[in-house]
Design a protein around this motif. Structure first.
Motif, PDB file in Angstrom:
ATOM      1  N   GLY A  24       0.817  -1.206   0.000  1.00 17.94           N
ATOM      2  CA  GLY A  24       0.000   0.000   0.000  1.00 17.94           C
ATOM      3  C   GLY A  24       0.852   1.258   0.000  1.00 17.94           C
ATOM      4  N   PHE A  25       1.942   1.233   0.755  1.00 19.03           N
ATOM      5  CA  PHE A  25       2.846   2.376   0.810  1.00 19.03           C
ATOM      6  C   PHE A  25       3.492   2.615  -0.553  1.00 19.03           C
ATOM      7  N   LEU A  26       3.955   1.536  -1.181  1.00 16.85           N
ATOM      8  CA  LEU A  26       4.569   1.658  -2.507  1.00 16.85           C
ATOM      9  C   LEU A  26       3.550   2.136  -3.534  1.00 16.85           C
ATOM     10  N   PHE A  27       2.322   1.641  -3.422  1.00 11.28           N
ATOM     11  CA  PHE A  27       1.277   2.041  -4.353  1.00 11.28           C
ATOM     12  C   PHE A  27       0.930   3.520  -4.168  1.00 11.28           C
ATOM     13  N   ALA A  28       0.908   3.988  -2.912  1.00  9.00           N
ATOM     14  CA  ALA A  28       0.608   5.393  -2.639  1.00  9.00           C
ATOM     15  C   ALA A  28       1.665   6.307  -3.270  1.00  9.00           C
ATOM     16  N   ILE A  29       2.926   5.889  -3.201  1.00  5.64           N
ATOM     17  CA  ILE A  29       4.005   6.670  -3.819  1.00  5.64           C
ATOM     18  C   ILE A  29       3.809   6.714  -5.335  1.00  5.64           C
ATOM     19  N   ALA A  30       3.494   5.567  -5.919  1.00  6.91           N
ATOM     20  CA  ALA A  30       3.277   5.517  -7.368  1.00  6.91           C
ATOM     21  C   ALA A  30       2.102   6.403  -7.774  1.00  6.91           C
ATOM     22  N   LEU A  31       1.022   6.345  -6.995  1.00  4.35           N
ATOM     23  CA  LEU A  31      -0.174   7.129  -7.312  1.00  4.35           C
ATOM     24  C   LEU A  31       0.098   8.623  -7.192  1.00  4.35           C
ATOM     25  N   PHE A  32       1.021   8.985  -6.299  1.00  5.48           N
ATOM     26  CA  PHE A  32       1.411  10.388  -6.117  1.00  5.48           C
ATOM     27  C   PHE A  32       1.919  10.969  -7.436  1.00  5.48           C
ATOM     28  N   PHE A  33       2.636  10.181  -8.203  1.00  4.05           N
ATOM     29  CA  PHE A  33       3.169  10.639  -9.483  1.00  4.05           C
ATOM     30  C   PHE A  33       2.210  10.364 -10.640  1.00  4.05           C
ATOM     31  N   ILE A  34       1.400   9.337 -10.512  1.00  6.21           N
ATOM     32  CA  ILE A  34       0.490   8.968 -11.591  1.00  6.21           C
ATOM     33  C   ILE A  34      -0.683   9.947 -11.704  1.00  6.21           C
ATOM     34  N   SER A  35      -1.200  10.417 -10.577  1.00  2.96           N
ATOM     35  CA  SER A  35      -2.367  11.306 -10.595  1.00  2.96           C
ATOM     36  C   SER A  35      -2.152  12.553 -11.453  1.00  2.96           C
ATOM     37  N   PRO A  36      -1.030  13.281 -11.291  1.00  5.85           N
ATOM     38  CA  PRO A  36      -0.787  14.425 -12.183  1.00  5.85           C
ATOM     39  C   PRO A  36      -0.616  13.997 -13.635  1.00  5.85           C
ATOM     40  N   ALA A  37      -0.007  12.829 -13.842  1.00  7.59           N
ATOM     41  CA  ALA A  37       0.210  12.339 -15.209  1.00  7.59           C
ATOM     42  C   ALA A  37      -1.118  12.067 -15.910  1.00  7.59           C
ATOM     43  N   ILE A  38      -2.114  11.634 -15.161  1.00  3.38           N
ATOM     44  CA  ILE A  38      -3.444  11.402 -15.741  1.00  3.38           C
ATOM     45  C   ILE A  38      -4.013  12.716 -16.277  1.00  3.38           C
ATOM     46  N   ILE A  39      -3.864  13.783 -15.480  1.00  8.46           N
ATOM     47  CA  ILE A  39      -4.372  15.098 -15.910  1.00  8.46           C
ATOM     48  C   ILE A  39      -3.641  15.570 -17.157  1.00  8.46           C
ATOM     49  N   VAL A  40      -2.322  15.428 -17.161  1.00  6.61           N
ATOM     50  CA  VAL A  40      -1.528  15.845 -18.317  1.00  6.61           C
ATOM     51  C   VAL A  40      -1.935  15.049 -19.561  1.00  6.61           C
ATOM     52  N   GLN A  41      -2.093  13.754 -19.405  1.00 12.61           N
ATOM     53  CA  GLN A  41      -2.494  12.902 -20.527  1.00 12.61           C
ATOM     54  C   GLN A  41      -3.860  13.313 -21.068  1.00 12.61           C
ATOM     55  N   TYR A  42      -4.784  13.617 -20.179  1.00 10.02           N
ATOM     56  CA  TYR A  42      -6.129  14.017 -20.594  1.00 10.02           C
ATOM     57  C   TYR A  42      -6.087  15.344 -21.349  1.00 10.02           C
ATOM     58  N   VAL A  43      -5.294  16.297 -20.847  1.00  8.66           N
ATOM     59  CA  VAL A  43      -5.183  17.607 -21.497  1.00  8.66           C
ATOM     60  C   VAL A  43      -4.513  17.484 -22.859  1.00  8.66           C
ATOM     61  N   LEU A  44      -3.541  16.605 -22.970  1.00 12.55           N
ATOM     62  CA  LEU A  44      -2.833  16.425 -24.234  1.00 12.55           C
ATOM     63  C   LEU A  44      -3.724  15.813 -25.314  1.00 12.55           C
ATOM     64  N   THR A  45      -4.654  14.967 -24.909  1.00  6.63           N
ATOM     65  CA  THR A  45      -5.458  14.220 -25.883  1.00  6.63           C
ATOM     66  C   THR A  45      -6.915  14.658 -25.952  1.00  6.63           C
ATOM     67  N   ASP A  46      -7.427  15.254 -24.847  1.00  7.78           N
ATOM     68  CA  ASP A  46      -8.856  15.589 -24.738  1.00  7.78           C
ATOM     69  C   ASP A  46      -9.732  14.362 -24.924  1.00  7.78           C
ATOM     70  N   GLU A  47      -9.216  13.204 -24.523  1.00  2.00           N
ATOM     71  CA  GLU A  47      -9.969  11.955 -24.612  1.00  2.00           C
ATOM     72  C   GLU A  47      -9.968  11.256 -23.255  1.00  2.00           C
ATOM     73  N   PHE A  48     -11.150  10.906 -22.773  1.00  2.00           N
ATOM     74  CA  PHE A  48     -11.259  10.195 -21.504  1.00  2.00           C
ATOM     75  C   PHE A  48     -10.567   8.844 -21.589  1.00  2.00           C
ATOM     76  N   GLY A  49     -10.749   8.144 -22.722  1.00  2.00           N
ATOM     77  CA  GLY A  49     -10.148   6.826 -22.887  1.00  2.00           C
ATOM     78  C   GLY A  49      -8.633   6.857 -22.843  1.00  2.00           C
ATOM     79  N   ALA A  50      -8.046   8.010 -23.219  1.00  2.73           N
ATOM     80  CA  ALA A  50      -6.585   8.115 -23.225  1.00  2.73           C
ATOM     81  C   ALA A  50      -6.006   8.037 -21.820  1.00  2.73           C
TER      82      ALA A  50
END
Length: 236
Positions: A125-151
């Motif tokens: 859980g601790f390792l996953f929380a660290i990964a999610l800390f970096f993944i969450s902003p990446a999701i926003i960036v990916q969405y803005v870059l593509t304007d696609e929910f599926g992306a």
């Protein structure tokens, strides 16, 4: 990244007071849960404007439907990425229930199994929380870059953005954390001043949320601009 610009660009917009006032009102009603989607969507709109190089990236509160859907998409995408955590919790719950129902002669084994299970799950859980800390902003960036929910579920792309932006994401966290800490110190001092100090502390505490949302949106926009191959003319 231009941290100074992220903290000061807001006042360059002649309508910044009215825009942040609306954000403040939406924040006030966030306990109703639905308004949270509008706040997330507004941050996404800022990120999108910064990525596109808009000179004054603080958007209007005019397309409420778009803000809501953007916020909802980001919320759902990030929720999906937390599913492994909930799976771990389900496993822990099953083991806990099984250990509680174990026969008396197997209690020692059940206790040892329960302790080992929770230790493993806590580490994962601790390792996953660290990964999610970096993944969450990446999701926003990916969405803005593509304007696609599926992306948002192109895991390779999202993980690639997170991996290449570790330093930038840490900078965003440290900058907003430091700002929040400074505000806490100020409001703590104001709390010792009766009446006027209390009112000011309350107003500042309410305003810091929308303000940091705008700051974070700008910083994420700078990250997105790097991946889009465009460099906003007002950054740097």
């Amino acid at each position: 990244m231009d941290l100074a610009k992220a903290f000061t660009y807001i006042i360059e917009d002649e309508r910044w007071t009215s825009k942040l006032l609306i954000a403040l009102i939406v924040t006030f009603f966030s306990f109703l849960f639905i308004p949270i989607f509008f706040l997330i969507g507004y941050s996404v709109a800022i990120t999108r404007n910064v990525k596109a190089g808009v000179e004054k990236p603080l958007p209007e509160w005019d397309d409420w439907g778009k803000l809501f859907m953007d916020g909802l998409y980001i919320f759902l995408a990030q929720l999906v990425y937390t599913l492994p955590f909930w799976l771990l919790m389900c496993v822990a719950t099953i083991v806990t229930v099984a250990a509680g129902n174990a026969p008396t002669n197997a209690q020692d084994f059940a206790t040892a199994a329960l302790g080992t299970t929770w230790l493993i799950i806590s580490c994962l859980g601790f390792l996953f929380a660290i990964a999610l800390f970096f993944i969450s902003p990446a999701i926003i960036v990916q969405y803005v870059l593509t304007d696609e929910f599926g992306a948002c579920f192109r895991f390779g792309d999202v993980l690639g953005i997170a991996r290449q932006s570790i330093g930038d994401i840490m900078m965003v966290f440290l900058a907003t954390f430091g700002a929040g800490l400074a505000v806490s110190v100020v409001t703590g001092v104001l709390a010792f001043i009766p009446c006027v100090g209390w009112i000011l502390a309350f107003v500042i505490s309410m305003a810091v949320g929308p303000y940091l949302t705008a700051v974070t949106g700008h910083l994420y926009g700078q990250i997105a601009a790097k991946f889009s191959g465009k460099s906003p003319k007002f950054v740097g």
